[in-house]
Design a protein around this motif. Sequence first.
Motif, PDB file in Angstrom:
ATOM      1  N   LEU A   1       0.836  -1.194   0.000  1.00  0.00           N
ATOM      2  CA  LEU A   1       0.000   0.000   0.000  1.00  0.00           C
ATOM      3  C   LEU A   1       0.872   1.246   0.000  1.00  0.00           C
ATOM      4  O   LEU A   1       1.863   1.322   0.746  1.00  0.00           O
ATOM      5  N   VAL A   2       0.501   2.222  -0.836  1.00  0.00           N
ATOM      6  CA  VAL A   2       1.213   3.506  -0.859  1.00  0.00           C
ATOM      7  C   VAL A   2       0.191   4.623  -1.024  1.00  0.00           C
ATOM      8  O   VAL A   2      -0.905   4.416  -1.561  1.00  0.00           O
ATOM      9  N   ASN A   3       0.559   5.835  -0.561  1.00  0.00           N
ATOM     10  CA  ASN A   3      -0.274   6.988  -0.896  1.00  0.00           C
ATOM     11  C   ASN A   3       0.128   7.486  -2.282  1.00  0.00           C
ATOM     12  O   ASN A   3       1.161   7.089  -2.839  1.00  0.00           O
ATOM     13  N   GLU A   4      -0.711   8.338  -2.861  1.00  0.00           N
ATOM     14  CA  GLU A   4      -0.477   8.774  -4.232  1.00  0.00           C
ATOM     15  C   GLU A   4       0.843   9.515  -4.382  1.00  0.00           C
ATOM     16  O   GLU A   4       1.511   9.445  -5.418  1.00  0.00           O
ATOM     17  N   GLU A   5       1.273  10.216  -3.331  1.00  0.00           N
ATOM     18  CA  GLU A   5       2.533  10.961  -3.374  1.00  0.00           C
ATOM     19  C   GLU A   5       3.761  10.064  -3.191  1.00  0.00           C
ATOM     20  O   GLU A   5       4.898  10.523  -3.332  1.00  0.00           O
TER      21      GLU A   5
ATOM     22  N   LYS B   1      -5.662   9.930  -1.725  1.00  0.00           N
ATOM     23  CA  LYS B   1      -5.778   8.741  -2.571  1.00  0.00           C
ATOM     24  C   LYS B   1      -4.659   7.756  -2.244  1.00  0.00           C
ATOM     25  O   LYS B   1      -3.510   8.151  -2.035  1.00  0.00           O
ATOM     26  N   TYR B   2      -5.016   6.467  -2.197  1.00  0.00           N
ATOM     27  CA  TYR B   2      -4.051   5.406  -1.920  1.00  0.00           C
ATOM     28  C   TYR B   2      -4.162   4.329  -2.987  1.00  0.00           C
ATOM     29  O   TYR B   2      -5.249   4.067  -3.521  1.00  0.00           O
ATOM     30  N   LEU B   3      -3.025   3.695  -3.273  1.00  0.00           N
ATOM     31  CA  LEU B   3      -2.977   2.589  -4.218  1.00  0.00           C
ATOM     32  C   LEU B   3      -2.676   1.306  -3.461  1.00  0.00           C
ATOM     33  O   LEU B   3      -1.776   1.275  -2.605  1.00  0.00           O
TER      34      LEU B   3
ATOM     35  N   ASP C   1       3.609   7.043 -13.548  1.00  0.00           N
ATOM     36  CA  ASP C   1       2.434   6.224 -13.853  1.00  0.00           C
ATOM     37  C   ASP C   1       2.241   5.061 -12.895  1.00  0.00           C
ATOM     38  O   ASP C   1       1.443   4.164 -13.144  1.00  0.00           O
ATOM     39  N   LYS C   2       2.991   5.075 -11.789  1.00  0.00           N
ATOM     40  CA  LYS C   2       2.831   4.091 -10.720  1.00  0.00           C
ATOM     41  C   LYS C   2       3.126   2.664 -11.191  1.00  0.00           C
ATOM     42  O   LYS C   2       2.518   1.708 -10.730  1.00  0.00           O
TER      43      LYS C   2
ATOM     44  N   TYR D   1      14.474  -6.071 -14.071  1.00  0.00           N
ATOM     45  CA  TYR D   1      14.447  -5.480 -15.403  1.00  0.00           C
ATOM     46  C   TYR D   1      13.468  -4.321 -15.355  1.00  0.00           C
ATOM     47  O   TYR D   1      12.303  -4.513 -15.008  1.00  0.00           O
ATOM     48  N   ILE D   2      13.936  -3.124 -15.645  1.00  0.00           N
ATOM     49  CA  ILE D   2      13.106  -1.930 -15.551  1.00  0.00           C
ATOM     50  C   ILE D   2      12.745  -1.489 -16.970  1.00  0.00           C
ATOM     51  O   ILE D   2      13.627  -1.212 -17.780  1.00  0.00           O
ATOM     52  N   GLU D   3      11.446  -1.437 -17.245  1.00  0.00           N
ATOM     53  CA  GLU D   3      11.012  -1.179 -18.620  1.00  0.00           C
ATOM     54  C   GLU D   3      10.920   0.305 -18.953  1.00  0.00           C
ATOM     55  O   GLU D   3      11.074   0.676 -20.124  1.00  0.00           O
ATOM     56  N   LYS D   4      10.647   1.148 -17.975  1.00  0.00           N
ATOM     57  CA  LYS D   4      10.425   2.569 -18.266  1.00  0.00           C
ATOM     58  C   LYS D   4      11.420   3.439 -17.505  1.00  0.00           C
ATOM     59  O   LYS D   4      11.668   3.229 -16.324  1.00  0.00           O
ATOM     60  N   ALA D   5      11.953   4.444 -18.206  1.00  0.00           N
ATOM     61  CA  ALA D   5      12.830   5.415 -17.555  1.00  0.00           C
ATOM     62  C   ALA D   5      12.001   6.373 -16.708  1.00  0.00           C
ATOM     63  O   ALA D   5      10.789   6.491 -16.879  1.00  0.00           O
ATOM     64  N   GLY D   6      12.669   7.060 -15.770  1.00  0.00           N
ATOM     65  CA  GLY D   6      11.978   8.043 -14.951  1.00  0.00           C
ATOM     66  C   GLY D   6      12.324   7.904 -13.482  1.00  0.00           C
ATOM     67  O   GLY D   6      13.221   7.149 -13.097  1.00  0.00           O
TER      68      GLY D   6
END
Length: 248
Positions: A54-58, A86-88, A182-183, A203-208
């Motif tokens: 669980l994480v918050n949106e920030e 908001k939480y994910l 994009d979480k 393996y990391i698909e997206k930079a950022g």
Amino acid sequence: MNTHQHTAKPIVRITSEPQIIAADEPAFFVISVTENYKNIPLEEVHTMKMHLLLVNEELTWFDHIHPEEQVDGTYYVSETFPSSGKYLLFMDYKPIDHPAAIAKHTIEVAGKYLYKRSESDTKLASVIDGYTVILVNGKDLKTNTGQSLQFSIEKDSILLEEKDMQPYLGANAHIVMIGKADKDFLHIHPMSDNRFPIYAETYIEKAGLYRMWVQFKIDGKIHTTDFTVEVSEGDETEGNHNSHGAHH
């Protein structure tokens, strides 16, 4: 000969009690994984049948808990959220005869709001309970290639070794990475490596920008450290376009 193949992913549902969740008040969740409207059995993966992250949106708050299986095949867990917003919820599970999967669910929490500055600056060292944990190769993270994560741990000016770690969830640590933009979610379990007390490959698909949480156990206590890393775009190379299961 059984030729039946599963063509559809199982359906994950989550309900909460109360329906309106408030900060600082316990919320109770019932999670079901169903196929043809029936709860289906899950395999134990890293000592648990379901991992709930669980994480918050920030991405400033993180928790990792394990719902408990009930007699009817659902899973039950409680959580108390520190602030409104908001939480994910990421549910990591593997039904028998199905591939492992991640289900993402978003909730809104009402009540008081605790402001906490968003983590946007690179953070490659984290201190918790006297332990200084450093992501040694944190400036070198890239996409499009198998990526190692190398951590050092120091306490009282002494560098810890792999033998100093206690098993936690079937490994010597537990790692989660979530992309700020994009979480994107990576659930990573370390492997043995005598050079570092915590070492993993993924393996990391997206930079950022990514937030990362590393949990480890020493002297019977679980310690949670957090990092902020920038993943750069790596050179595309032949044969490195799949994630080869390194997320689990």
